[in-house]
Write a protein that holds these residues in place. Structure first.
Motif, PDB file in Angstrom:
ATOM      1  N   THR A 102       0.865  -1.177   0.000  1.00  8.80           N
ATOM      2  CA  THR A 102       0.000   0.000   0.000  1.00  8.80           C
ATOM      3  C   THR A 102       0.909   1.238   0.000  1.00  8.80           C
ATOM      4  O   THR A 102       2.139   1.114  -0.029  1.00  8.80           O
ATOM      5  N   SER A 103       0.303   2.412   0.113  1.00 10.97           N
ATOM      6  CA  SER A 103       1.107   3.630   0.118  1.00 10.97           C
ATOM      7  C   SER A 103       1.767   3.854   1.481  1.00 10.97           C
ATOM      8  O   SER A 103       2.544   4.786   1.657  1.00 10.97           O
ATOM      9  N   VAL A 104       1.460   3.005   2.465  1.00 11.89           N
ATOM     10  CA  VAL A 104       2.027   3.164   3.813  1.00 11.89           C
ATOM     11  C   VAL A 104       3.122   2.110   4.007  1.00 11.89           C
ATOM     12  O   VAL A 104       2.907   0.931   3.721  1.00 11.89           O
ATOM     13  N   PRO A 105       4.299   2.520   4.489  1.00 17.35           N
ATOM     14  CA  PRO A 105       5.405   1.571   4.621  1.00 17.35           C
ATOM     15  C   PRO A 105       5.049   0.336   5.461  1.00 17.35           C
ATOM     16  O   PRO A 105       4.346   0.454   6.469  1.00 17.35           O
ATOM     17  N   ASP A 106       5.514  -0.792   5.011  1.00 21.34           N
ATOM     18  CA  ASP A 106       5.352  -2.085   5.690  1.00 21.34           C
ATOM     19  C   ASP A 106       3.917  -2.589   5.768  1.00 21.34           C
ATOM     20  O   ASP A 106       3.620  -3.532   6.509  1.00 21.34           O
ATOM     21  N   VAL A 107       3.004  -1.942   5.054  1.00 23.30           N
ATOM     22  CA  VAL A 107       1.624  -2.440   5.023  1.00 23.30           C
ATOM     23  C   VAL A 107       1.286  -2.888   3.597  1.00 23.30           C
ATOM     24  O   VAL A 107       1.367  -2.105   2.646  1.00 23.30           O
ATOM     25  N   TYR A 108       0.918  -4.159   3.475  1.00 21.99           N
ATOM     26  CA  TYR A 108       0.541  -4.752   2.201  1.00 21.99           C
ATOM     27  C   TYR A 108      -0.971  -4.998   2.219  1.00 21.99           C
ATOM     28  O   TYR A 108      -1.594  -4.966   3.279  1.00 21.99           O
ATOM     29  N   ALA A 109      -1.543  -5.276   1.070  1.00 22.03           N
ATOM     30  CA  ALA A 109      -2.969  -5.643   1.040  1.00 22.03           C
ATOM     31  C   ALA A 109      -3.188  -6.611  -0.112  1.00 22.03           C
ATOM     32  O   ALA A 109      -2.454  -6.586  -1.115  1.00 22.03           O
TER      33      ALA A 109
END
Ligand SMILES: Cc1cc2nc3c(=O)[nH]c(=O)nc-3n(C[C@H](O)[C@H](O)[C@H](O)COP(=O)(O)OP(=O)(O)OC[C@H]3O[C@@H](n4cnc5c(N)ncnc54)[C@H](O)[C@@H]3O)c2cc1C
Length: 493
Positions: free
Chosen positions: A341-348
């Motif tokens: 995602t656009s936030v570091p270390d967060v995937y979706a």
């Protein structure tokens, strides 16, 4: 917040196909790392009988299983049954509804979607998404004489075909049925099946939980309190979809009635303001039906209830507050070609995300079971690669859109730009149709095959997949490409 928190290297939220496949991939790729799966219900969705049909086509069953199945298989896995109510991406932790807090190094959000309802809080409008809503539908259907089904996607198609013993008014905003999956020609091919006798079902019942009986004493009740996983292609197997009438089936199809939306009472859902249904809800005292629905064509129908089968919206709310996620127009979490995602270390992965990389010209995202599995699997690979500081390239499964399903008891295979999606007027169609047997449509652009719809036992999927992937100029073959007297498989082998 007091540190240290219980910390897992990988935390995955959601026990649907995307989340579970991600967990399985991570656990088998790095068995020594701590993996935590947080999901709202006690059950998970497991892929079984997986079969790679061709380079990109895959078939599998999905079974609902207790979480212990996963924990027994992967000793590095901790299963946490609770909903996530908040996410702090700065400090890398999630907070669950039962008040626990879990730290993560890498997080993957696989929270799926929820039904886009015609209206919230109307007791006469039902969405079908998970085990509980399917069960509620079944309960109400067995007392119903007439229902109105609104929607034109996969769920609506299956519903109108499967429901028996109840009159069905099927309201479709488009000119033809099933336009998410195929064109008007294919729709014409399928419509007679609504009136034909249905074959006996041979498929095993994979979901014995669908029943009108009360749960056994001591059985876990928590499942009903939280959002469950989306159902899949065989969601109606094992549920009796029978209404209160003796008639086998009676479907009235109402297509294309443009207008604006009005409700007599209740709020207008903004999602539908630009849509072309007109639905009025009258108080039940005004007539002999519990509810009346007026469509844009001016006709009014009384019915027992309305099924709103108009798609899903990504389940993002608990994750957004206080964080800066880029969202796509459809409300999904934007992910890049590494499922980040656009936030570091967060995937979706799965229904909650929107694929925002530069797509291959032959692929498009559709919120389907196959893509939930592929995305979950690929997200797991990306997360593992990133903690090991390795690079990874977009997987081949995103090269060509491919999907196998069944509609109206026909096998349906969709390949590439099967509906000419995004091709503009510059494409050609070749169609072959044998009533009651098969419907074959090929989409050609610049002499090359870019998509196909195969309905029935055509046996053409592998050959066509190869022709699409090879980008071969098919101009010399002209209409012979679909000539039934030419064995095309041998021809191109
Ligand atoms: C009735 C129906 C029929 C369908 N038919 C087909 C079909 O024929 N073919 C096909 O390919 N696809 C079909 N689909 C679509 C397919 O089921 C979905 O695309 C797929 O299951 C999505 O998987 P997912 O893992 O992304 O999400 P889901 O399966 O929705 O799983 C999401 C998970 O997240 C959990 N969760 C949600 N919020 C939270 C939270 N805040 N905290 C913790 N956990 C949370 C849920 O409990 C659930 O376990 C159908 C869907 C429905 C509803």
């Amino acid at each position: 917040l007091k540190l240290p928190l219980p910390l897992a290297v990988f935390v995955i939220v959601g026990g649907g196909i995307a989340g579970v496949t991600c967990v399985e991939q991570l656990s088998s790729q790095i068995p020594s790392s701590e993996v935590a799966l947080i999901t709202a219900g006690p059950h998970i969705k497991a892929v079984t009988n997986y079969k790679q049909v061709s380079r990109t086509l895959e078939e599998f069953d999905v079974e609902e299983k207790p979480s212990s199945v996963l924990e027994e298989k992967y000793p590095n896995l901790t299963f946490i049954q609770s909903g996530v109510k908040a996410l702090n991406t700065q400090s890398h932790f999630v907070e669950t509804t039962d008040g626990r807090v879990f730290g993560y190094e890498k997080l993957c959000i696989c929270s799926g979607g929820r039904p886009k309802l015609l209206t919230q809080d109307n007791p006469y409008v039902l969405g079908i998404r998970d085990t509980d809503s399917a069960q509620e539908f079944q309960k109400r259907l067995c007392k119903a004489k007439r229902i109105v089904v609104v929607g034109n996607g996969g769920i609506a198609l299956e519903l109108v075909y499967e429901v028996e013993g109840c009159e069905v008014i099927w309201a479709v905003k488009d000119k033809a049925i099933g336009n998410t999956f195929f064109d008007a020609g294919a729709a014409q091919f399928l419509i007679p099946s609504l009136e034909a006798d249905k074959p006996e079902k041979t498929a095993p019942c994979k979901r014995p939980r669908y029943t009108t009986e009360e749960p056994a004493p001591g059985a876990s009740q928590t499942f009903t309190a939280e959002p469950g996983s989306a159902l899949g292609p065989d969601w109606h197997e094992g549920i009796v979809l029978r209404g209160a009438e003796q008639v086998r089936q009676c479907v009235h199809l109402l297509t294309y009635a443009p207008c604006t939306l009005h409700f007599c009472s209740g709020n207008i859902s903004p999602l539908f303001q630009n849509d072309i249904f007109l639905v009025f809800f009258f108080p039940s005292s005004e007539g002999s039906w519990p509810v009346y629905v007026q469509l844009t064509n001016g006709k009014t129908f009384g019915c027992d209830f309305v099924v709103s089968a108009t798609g899903v919206v990504p389940n993002t709310e608990p994750f957004l507050h206080g964080n800066n996620f880029a969202l796509a127009d459809d409300g999904g979490l934007q992910v890049n070609d590494q499922m980040m995602t656009s936030v570091p270390d967060v995937y979706a992965a799965g229904d909650v995300c929107t694929a925002c990389w530069d797509h291959s010209p032959l692929w498009q995202q559709m919120r389907l079971w196959t893509q939930a599995r592929q995305m979950g699997w690929y997200a797991g690979r990306c997360m593992a690669a990133h903690v090991l500081s390795e690079q990874i390239e977009l997987d081949f499964c995103f090269e060509l859109f491919s999907h196998i399903t069944r509609f109206f008891n026909y096998k349906v295979v969709l390949l590439g730009k099967f509906n000419g999606q995004g091709l503009g007027p510059d494409h050609e169609l070749l169609v072959r149709c044998t009533k009651g047997q098969e419907y074959v449509k090929v989409v050609l652009s610049d002499g090359r095959m870019v998509g196909a719809v195969l309905i029935g036992e055509t046996d053409l999927e592998e050959t066509f997949e190869n022709l699409i992937l090879n980008r071969m100029d098919l101009t010399p073959y002209g209409e012979d490409l679909l000539n039934p007297d030419i064995d095309i498989e041998d021809y191109f082998d």
